[in-house]
Motif scaffolding. Structure first.
Motif, PDB file in Angstrom:
ATOM      1  N   THR A 127      10.447   2.434 -10.862  1.00  0.00           N
ATOM      2  CA  THR A 127      10.627   1.368 -11.856  1.00  0.00           C
ATOM      3  C   THR A 127      11.484   0.226 -11.312  1.00  0.00           C
ATOM      4  O   THR A 127      12.400  -0.262 -11.979  1.00  0.00           O
ATOM      5  CB  THR A 127      11.251   1.936 -13.160  1.00  0.00           C
ATOM      6  OG1 THR A 127      10.806   3.270 -13.358  1.00  0.00           O
ATOM      7  CG2 THR A 127      10.828   1.102 -14.360  1.00  0.00           C
ATOM      8  N   THR A 128      11.187  -0.181 -10.084  1.00  0.00           N
ATOM      9  CA  THR A 128      11.936  -1.256  -9.433  1.00  0.00           C
ATOM     10  C   THR A 128      11.002  -2.409  -9.091  1.00  0.00           C
ATOM     11  O   THR A 128       9.933  -2.202  -8.521  1.00  0.00           O
ATOM     12  CB  THR A 128      12.612  -0.743  -8.150  1.00  0.00           C
ATOM     13  OG1 THR A 128      13.490   0.344  -8.489  1.00  0.00           O
ATOM     14  CG2 THR A 128      13.422  -1.840  -7.479  1.00  0.00           C
ATOM     15  N   LEU A 129      11.418  -3.598  -9.444  1.00  0.00           N
ATOM     16  CA  LEU A 129      10.681  -4.819  -9.149  1.00  0.00           C
ATOM     17  C   LEU A 129      11.515  -5.683  -8.208  1.00  0.00           C
ATOM     18  O   LEU A 129      12.726  -5.803  -8.385  1.00  0.00           O
ATOM     19  CB  LEU A 129      10.410  -5.596 -10.442  1.00  0.00           C
ATOM     20  CG  LEU A 129       9.890  -7.033 -10.284  1.00  0.00           C
ATOM     21  CD1 LEU A 129       8.435  -7.041  -9.862  1.00  0.00           C
ATOM     22  CD2 LEU A 129      10.076  -7.816 -11.586  1.00  0.00           C
ATOM     23  N   ALA A 163       5.779 -18.173  -1.323  1.00  0.00           N
ATOM     24  CA  ALA A 163       5.808 -18.462  -2.753  1.00  0.00           C
ATOM     25  C   ALA A 163       6.850 -17.572  -3.436  1.00  0.00           C
ATOM     26  O   ALA A 163       7.560 -16.806  -2.783  1.00  0.00           O
ATOM     27  CB  ALA A 163       4.419 -18.221  -3.346  1.00  0.00           C
ATOM     28  N   SER A 164       6.945 -17.673  -4.761  1.00  0.00           N
ATOM     29  CA  SER A 164       7.729 -16.698  -5.525  1.00  0.00           C
ATOM     30  C   SER A 164       6.900 -15.416  -5.572  1.00  0.00           C
ATOM     31  O   SER A 164       5.856 -15.359  -6.238  1.00  0.00           O
ATOM     32  CB  SER A 164       7.994 -17.206  -6.945  1.00  0.00           C
ATOM     33  OG  SER A 164       8.947 -18.231  -6.947  1.00  0.00           O
ATOM     34  N   LEU A 165       7.328 -14.403  -4.845  1.00  0.00           N
ATOM     35  CA  LEU A 165       6.543 -13.183  -4.706  1.00  0.00           C
ATOM     36  C   LEU A 165       7.219 -12.062  -5.505  1.00  0.00           C
ATOM     37  O   LEU A 165       8.387 -11.747  -5.289  1.00  0.00           O
ATOM     38  CB  LEU A 165       6.418 -12.799  -3.235  1.00  0.00           C
ATOM     39  CG  LEU A 165       5.365 -11.744  -2.903  1.00  0.00           C
ATOM     40  CD1 LEU A 165       4.780 -11.986  -1.512  1.00  0.00           C
ATOM     41  CD2 LEU A 165       5.936 -10.340  -2.972  1.00  0.00           C
ATOM     42  N   CYS A 166       6.483 -11.500  -6.447  1.00  0.00           N
ATOM     43  CA  CYS A 166       6.991 -10.426  -7.298  1.00  0.00           C
ATOM     44  C   CYS A 166       6.333  -9.131  -6.844  1.00  0.00           C
ATOM     45  O   CYS A 166       5.112  -8.960  -6.967  1.00  0.00           O
ATOM     46  CB  CYS A 166       6.680 -10.706  -8.762  1.00  0.00           C
ATOM     47  SG  CYS A 166       7.347 -12.290  -9.337  1.00  0.00           S
ATOM     48  N   LEU A 167       7.147  -8.237  -6.322  1.00  0.00           N
ATOM     49  CA  LEU A 167       6.643  -7.035  -5.659  1.00  0.00           C
ATOM     50  C   LEU A 167       6.882  -5.815  -6.545  1.00  0.00           C
ATOM     51  O   LEU A 167       8.012  -5.408  -6.775  1.00  0.00           O
ATOM     52  CB  LEU A 167       7.352  -6.871  -4.314  1.00  0.00           C
ATOM     53  CG  LEU A 167       6.826  -5.843  -3.323  1.00  0.00           C
ATOM     54  CD1 LEU A 167       5.386  -6.162  -2.911  1.00  0.00           C
ATOM     55  CD2 LEU A 167       7.725  -5.798  -2.100  1.00  0.00           C
ATOM     56  N   TYR A 168       5.791  -5.262  -7.030  1.00  0.00           N
ATOM     57  CA  TYR A 168       5.837  -4.086  -7.899  1.00  0.00           C
ATOM     58  C   TYR A 168       5.639  -2.809  -7.082  1.00  0.00           C
ATOM     59  O   TYR A 168       5.063  -2.838  -5.990  1.00  0.00           O
ATOM     60  CB  TYR A 168       4.722  -4.154  -8.950  1.00  0.00           C
ATOM     61  CG  TYR A 168       4.924  -5.135 -10.082  1.00  0.00           C
ATOM     62  CD1 TYR A 168       5.240  -4.686 -11.368  1.00  0.00           C
ATOM     63  CD2 TYR A 168       4.772  -6.507  -9.896  1.00  0.00           C
ATOM     64  CE1 TYR A 168       5.400  -5.568 -12.419  1.00  0.00           C
ATOM     65  CE2 TYR A 168       4.942  -7.403 -10.939  1.00  0.00           C
ATOM     66  CZ  TYR A 168       5.251  -6.919 -12.204  1.00  0.00           C
ATOM     67  OH  TYR A 168       5.415  -7.797 -13.252  1.00  0.00           O
ATOM     68  N   LEU A 169       6.051  -1.696  -7.632  1.00  0.00           N
ATOM     69  CA  LEU A 169       5.654  -0.355  -7.169  1.00  0.00           C
ATOM     70  C   LEU A 169       5.824  -0.167  -5.653  1.00  0.00           C
ATOM     71  O   LEU A 169       4.983   0.446  -5.003  1.00  0.00           O
ATOM     72  CB  LEU A 169       4.180  -0.106  -7.551  1.00  0.00           C
ATOM     73  CG  LEU A 169       3.852  -0.241  -9.041  1.00  0.00           C
ATOM     74  CD1 LEU A 169       2.349  -0.295  -9.262  1.00  0.00           C
ATOM     75  CD2 LEU A 169       4.462   0.912  -9.832  1.00  0.00           C
ATOM     76  N   SER A 175       0.835  -1.208   0.000  1.00  0.00           N
ATOM     77  CA  SER A 175       0.000   0.000   0.000  1.00  0.00           C
ATOM     78  C   SER A 175       0.864   1.251   0.000  1.00  0.00           C
ATOM     79  O   SER A 175       1.853   1.351   0.723  1.00  0.00           O
ATOM     80  CB  SER A 175      -0.920   0.021   1.222  1.00  0.00           C
ATOM     81  OG  SER A 175      -2.001  -0.858   1.065  1.00  0.00           O
ATOM     82  N   GLY A 176       0.478   2.188  -0.822  1.00  0.00           N
ATOM     83  CA  GLY A 176       1.123   3.497  -0.878  1.00  0.00           C
ATOM     84  C   GLY A 176       0.065   4.520  -1.178  1.00  0.00           C
ATOM     85  O   GLY A 176      -0.975   4.559  -0.503  1.00  0.00           O
ATOM     86  N   ARG A 177       0.287   5.334  -2.209  1.00  0.00           N
ATOM     87  CA  ARG A 177      -0.746   6.296  -2.609  1.00  0.00           C
ATOM     88  C   ARG A 177      -1.987   5.567  -3.127  1.00  0.00           C
ATOM     89  O   ARG A 177      -3.098   6.064  -3.036  1.00  0.00           O
ATOM     90  CB  ARG A 177      -0.186   7.233  -3.681  1.00  0.00           C
ATOM     91  CG  ARG A 177       0.934   8.115  -3.147  1.00  0.00           C
ATOM     92  CD  ARG A 177       1.567   8.952  -4.230  1.00  0.00           C
ATOM     93  NE  ARG A 177       0.668   9.957  -4.757  1.00  0.00           N
ATOM     94  CZ  ARG A 177       1.004  10.831  -5.707  1.00  0.00           C
ATOM     95  NH1 ARG A 177       2.223  10.812  -6.213  1.00  0.00           N
ATOM     96  NH2 ARG A 177       0.141  11.713  -6.139  1.00  0.00           N
ATOM     97  N   ILE A 232      16.654  -7.571  -6.781  1.00  0.00           N
ATOM     98  CA  ILE A 232      16.187  -6.187  -6.926  1.00  0.00           C
ATOM     99  C   ILE A 232      16.451  -5.792  -8.371  1.00  0.00           C
ATOM    100  O   ILE A 232      17.603  -5.731  -8.812  1.00  0.00           O
ATOM    101  CB  ILE A 232      16.925  -5.251  -5.954  1.00  0.00           C
ATOM    102  CG1 ILE A 232      16.771  -5.743  -4.517  1.00  0.00           C
ATOM    103  CG2 ILE A 232      16.404  -3.818  -6.087  1.00  0.00           C
ATOM    104  CD1 ILE A 232      17.607  -4.955  -3.510  1.00  0.00           C
ATOM    105  N   CYS A 233      15.381  -5.536  -9.126  1.00  0.00           N
ATOM    106  CA  CYS A 233      15.494  -5.338 -10.574  1.00  0.00           C
ATOM    107  C   CYS A 233      15.012  -3.931 -10.950  1.00  0.00           C
ATOM    108  O   CYS A 233      13.827  -3.618 -10.840  1.00  0.00           O
ATOM    109  CB  CYS A 233      14.666  -6.383 -11.304  1.00  0.00           C
ATOM    110  SG  CYS A 233      15.027  -8.085 -10.797  1.00  0.00           S
ATOM    111  N   PHE A 234      15.946  -3.112 -11.388  1.00  0.00           N
ATOM    112  CA  PHE A 234      15.658  -1.708 -11.712  1.00  0.00           C
ATOM    113  C   PHE A 234      15.669  -1.513 -13.229  1.00  0.00           C
ATOM    114  O   PHE A 234      16.621  -1.882 -13.901  1.00  0.00           O
ATOM    115  CB  PHE A 234      16.711  -0.811 -11.057  1.00  0.00           C
ATOM    116  CG  PHE A 234      16.658   0.636 -11.472  1.00  0.00           C
ATOM    117  CD1 PHE A 234      15.668   1.479 -10.983  1.00  0.00           C
ATOM    118  CD2 PHE A 234      17.607   1.164 -12.344  1.00  0.00           C
ATOM    119  CE1 PHE A 234      15.617   2.813 -11.356  1.00  0.00           C
ATOM    120  CE2 PHE A 234      17.571   2.499 -12.718  1.00  0.00           C
ATOM    121  CZ  PHE A 234      16.575   3.325 -12.229  1.00  0.00           C
TER     122      PHE A 234
END
Length: 258
Positions: free
Chosen positions: A229-231, A168-174, A149-151, A198-200
């Motif tokens: 733009t970081t995943l 699990a394999s957790l892919c965290l966006y935004l 949670s953010g804006r 950490i993927c920029f």
């Protein structure tokens, strides 16, 4: 000079541009870019190199500085009044964090025809760069795509700590701006040594990939100053753990191999 003959219908094509690498555009996306009269592209999220596929005489409009209330009338004007084909170029895949839901609703209300073309998402491109499979037999068989949670609020039932409980394999966006909070939630269920990628700006010329433990996730993000733009990929699949699919096991009988 001979006038351009446009084979496309006058409608909106919502096209997934992929994570940034022009070579990761789908063939269908390239064909649409090469034929469309108008291109609306999110210039803060999509590199200009993707515009190389557009017609020289196409009308190209960046939209980073525009609101939906400004973008929608442009779509309606070009498609309904001018009978032009329009590509709305979105980063990644339109089904994930792309703000296409409200665009499609408003286009439908305005009776403007539209079509959605999928694209490669950052989590897929990142897994390819990392040379991993996110579903390793005997290790992990579930992928969770989420954000903190953010804006934009995340529903309480999808709170990050509850999703982390699955390990699990957790892919965290935004979530880079709230990385300390995210790390704390993840540590409630994942071991501190769980590997994190950490993927920029995956697919961009200045992409960065850092492999760290979960307990180093926030520190590394801040040291590298990764705010947009970081995943994050948090997964046991990133470790050296081995697993084998039954599909190609010589002892496994299936329809095409007895």
């Amino acid at each position: 000079m001979k006038a351009h003959q446009n084979p496309l219908e006058p409608k909106v094509y919502i096209v997934g541009a992929g994570p940034g690498d022009p070579d990761l555009l789908t063939l269908k996306a390239q064909k649409l870019l090469a034929a469309a009269d108008v291109i609306l592209f999110a210039d803060s999220l999509i590199p200009e190199q993707l515009l190389q596929f557009c017609r020289e005489d196409a009308e190209i409009m960046p939209t980073a500085d525009k609101t939906l209330e400004e973008i929608l009338p442009l779509m309606i004007e070009r498609v309904r009044s001018q009978q032009k084909s329009l590509v709305r170029l979105q980063s990644g895949d339109p089904s994930l964090y792309s703000a296409t839901h409200e665009q499609m609703q408003l286009l439908a209300e305005a009776e403007i025809p539209f079509e959605v073309i999928p694209g490669i998402s950052a989590f897929q491109a990142a897994a390819a760069k990392l040379n991993i499979e996110l579903t390793v037999p005997g290790v992990v068989q579930t992928i969770i795509l989420t954000r903190i949670s953010g804006r934009t609020e995340v529903p309480e039932k999808e709170e990050l700590a509850s999703l982390a409980a699955h390990q699990a394999s957790l892919c965290l966006y935004l979530s880079a701006r709230h990385v300390e909070k995210a790390q704390a939630k993840l540590l409630e269920h994942y071991p501190p040594e769980t590997p994190v990628a950490i993927c920029f700006r995956i697919g961009w010329p200045d992409e960065k990939i850092r492999l760290v433990s979960l307990e180093q996730m926030a520190e590394c993000t801040q040291q590298e100053n990764l705010m947009r733009t970081t995943l994050y990929i948090i997964s046991p699949a990133l470790s050296a753990a081995k697993g084998r699919s039954r599909l190609y096991d010589p002892e496994y009988s299936r329809l095409f191999r007895q």
